[in-house]
Write an enzyme that holds these catalytic residues in place. Structure first.
Site, PDB file in Angstrom:
ATOM      1  N   ASP A 340       8.324  -5.226  -9.618  1.00 17.79           N
ATOM      2  CA  ASP A 340       7.530  -4.643  -8.525  1.00 17.79           C
ATOM      3  C   ASP A 340       6.770  -5.711  -7.746  1.00 17.79           C
ATOM      4  O   ASP A 340       5.622  -5.512  -7.376  1.00 17.79           O
ATOM      5  CB  ASP A 340       6.485  -3.662  -9.078  1.00 17.79           C
ATOM      6  N   SER A 365       2.802  -7.922  -4.209  1.00 15.14           N
ATOM      7  CA  SER A 365       2.676  -6.999  -5.312  1.00 15.14           C
ATOM      8  C   SER A 365       2.880  -5.627  -4.707  1.00 15.14           C
ATOM      9  O   SER A 365       2.134  -5.222  -3.834  1.00 15.14           O
ATOM     10  CB  SER A 365       1.293  -7.110  -5.929  1.00 15.14           C
ATOM     11  N   ARG A 366       3.931  -4.931  -5.128  1.00 12.90           N
ATOM     12  CA  ARG A 366       4.240  -3.662  -4.469  1.00 12.90           C
ATOM     13  C   ARG A 366       3.288  -2.547  -4.867  1.00 12.90           C
ATOM     14  O   ARG A 366       3.352  -1.458  -4.339  1.00 12.90           O
ATOM     15  CB  ARG A 366       5.693  -3.260  -4.736  1.00 12.90           C
ATOM     16  N   VAL A 367       2.412  -2.809  -5.851  1.00 11.00           N
ATOM     17  CA  VAL A 367       1.427  -1.796  -6.195  1.00 11.00           C
ATOM     18  C   VAL A 367       0.243  -1.896  -5.232  1.00 11.00           C
ATOM     19  O   VAL A 367      -0.415  -0.922  -4.912  1.00 11.00           O
ATOM     20  CB  VAL A 367       1.001  -1.956  -7.661  1.00 11.00           C
TER      21      VAL A 367
END
Ligand code: ATP
Ligand code: MG
Length: 506
Positions: A340, A365-367
């Protein structure tokens, strides 16, 4: 029933006993046909399962990986030098599993979860399969809690959430391991159990990591799983799954865990070696076709569990080594697509003295900010953008001789911001310290300082805040917000300290 004589009953029982014996003999043992290079070909073993453990006559264990029509390809989990042609092999009926317990904390173990730190046996009453399916969609929930790495560049701009999979990628010797070990050090008092899996590393670097953990008191909540560069390929292949099983034990009991794989490139190489020796067809870069599955089934085990399952989490930080920054090679692209987000470490930055050498522009950071406390979001707002603009401007300004005042100011601010993000190894920053530092930089308070003075000033400011303004830390940790009171306290502290600092320097 009444008309069965004693003789007939006797016969039936005899037949049954005979049949029973035959079954055991035929299904359970085989014979070694060939052995060498860590691989054995075995005939017999007709009922062996894929991935089942088998035991050779002299005690070596192996895993049955290739099930072919008239033989079985077994990968040895030892050197197997004493295995003889024609000797017998027993199927154990078990898929590889390891004991798990709390007693593993603080220990260094190998891929079979046997201690290798000379501190005695580890007691455990439970077992876990080293390969177990990843939790499904219903068993998960979205990621929202931050996993603080203690590295200001990461926590402020590339935040990692508990349950996320964040890749650390870079060339050799760019500080990849340092980012991971610093993250472990920073988990002290955060209720996160850490597992550090070293695959195919030098024994000296693993020993160094363990010493650092011990010095910092980080071993209390850490397990190290290590298979060095000289271990058989089968054990290097198993090590990350063993680490994951240990972390899962804690995750499924509702705790937060973090697992570091150092590194899956070596894991893939061990698997390639095994596959080629087993004569599986090679594909791109001579890796077997299922190398993607090898890594995805491992990394998918990281999760943030739903509250029905206790709400535990496993954050995975795999490390990948690139060759001169080439992220389009086979293994890097695979792992990038599974994770992610990635933290990209660049050799150029490292050599220019910018350490940790994180290239913020291409790290993601895909979060995202879902994994940051509100206070952090409040102060980091435009930081990433400003740094990106500064980067472009700097390249451009190299060719220009006279620059206007705004550009000069932007450059000056950018240089100070970049200086702020430098951080020595093993010196994690608490979240309130990070907030204070970024606030000072982003609001132009550092302008009166020379670039080389920035680090010195930050050290002073940290000390001062800790000693004289405990209220600031209190506010941040209790409310998680950058309240007006906190801002006022911080502003006052920064202004006072800048003045003092400048006076001392002259
Ligand atoms: P390898 O490719 O050999 O695994 P690596 O990318 O994991 O290397 P490290 O071993 O973590 O890199 O670090 C390389 C060197 O850089 C080490 O000597 C380490 O002490 C140093 N180093 C790492 N991070 C920092 C830092 N933030 N500040 C100063 N030195 C650092
Ligand atoms: Mg390393």
């Amino acid at each position: 029933m009444e008309n069965l004589g004693a003789d007939e009953i006797n016969n039936i029982i005899r037949q049954r006993i005979e049949l029973y014996k035959i079954e055991v003999k035929v299904t359970d043992t085989g014979t070694v046909l060939r052995v060498g290079d860590g691989i054995a070909r075995v005939c017999g073993l007709h009922q062996v399962m894929a991935g089942e453990l088998v035991e050779f006559e002299e005690g070596t264990l192996g895993i049955a990986l290739n099930l072919e029509s008239n033989s079985v390809g077994v990968v040895l989990m030892g050197d197997g030098l004493m295995i003889q042609e024609g000797s017998s092999v027993k199927a154990t009926g078990k898929i590889a599993q390891i004991p798990v317990s709390k007693a593993y904390l603080g220990r260094v173990v190998n891929a079979l979860a046997k201690p290798i730190d000379g501190r005695g046996e580890i007691s455990a009453s439970k077992y876990r399969l080293i390969e177990s399916p990843a939790p499904g969609i219903i068993d998960r929930r979205s990621i929202y809690e931050p996993l603080q790495t203690g590295l200001i560049a990461i926590d402020s701009m590339i935040p990692i959430g508990r349950g996320q999979r964040e890749l650390i990628i870079g060339d050799r010797q760019t500080g990849k391991t340092a980012v991971a070990t610093d993250t472990i050090l920073n988990q002290k008092g955060q209720n996160v159990t850490c597992v550090y899996v070293a695959i195919g590393q030098r024994a000296s670097s693993v020993a160094q990591a363990v010493i650092t953990f011990r010095e910092w008191g980080a071993m209390e909540y850490t397990i190290v799983v290590a298979e060095m560069a000289n271990s058989p390929a089968a054990l290097q292949y198993l090590a990350p799954y063993t680490g994951a099983a240990l972390a899962e034990y804690f995750m499924y009991s509702g705790q937060h865990t973090s697992i570091i794989y150092d590194d899956p490139s070596k894991h893939a190489q061990a698997y390639r070696q095994m596959s080629l020796l087993l004569r599986r067809p090679p594909g791109r870069e001579a890796y077997p076709g299922d190398v993607f599955y090898l890594q995805s089934r491992l990394l998918e085990r990281a999760a943030k569990l739903s509250s029905r399952l206790g709400g535990g989490s496993m954050t995975a930080l795999p490390i990948i080594e690139t060759q001169s920054g080439d992220v389009s090679a086979y293994i890097p692209t695979n792992v990038i697509s599974i994770t992610d987000g990635q933290i990209f470490l660049s050799a150029d930055l490292f050599n220019a003295g910018i350490r940790p050498a994180i290239n913020v522009g291409i790290s993601v950071s895909r979060v995202g900010s879902a994994a940051q406390i509100i206070a952090m979001k409040q102060v980091t707002g435009k930081l990433k953008l400003e740094l990106a603009q500064f980067g472009e401007l700097e390249t451009f300004a190299r060719f220009a001789s006279d620059l206007d005042k705004t550009t000069r100011n932007l450059l000056a601010k950018g240089r100070r911001l970049r200086e702020l993000l430098k951080q020595p190894q093993s010196d994690p920053l608490a979240v309130e310290e990070q907030i204070a530092i970024i606030y000072a930089g982003a609001n132009g308070y550092l302008a009166p300082l020379e670039v080389v003075q920035v680090q010195g000033f930050i050290a002073k400011l940290r000390k001062y805040l800790k000693r004289n303004k405990p209220r600031f830390q209190e506010i941040i940790s209790s409310t998680e917000t950058f309240t007006e009171e906190a801002e006022a306290l911080l502003k006052e502290a920064i202004q006072e300290q800048i003045e003092l600092f400048l006076q001392e320097q002259t």
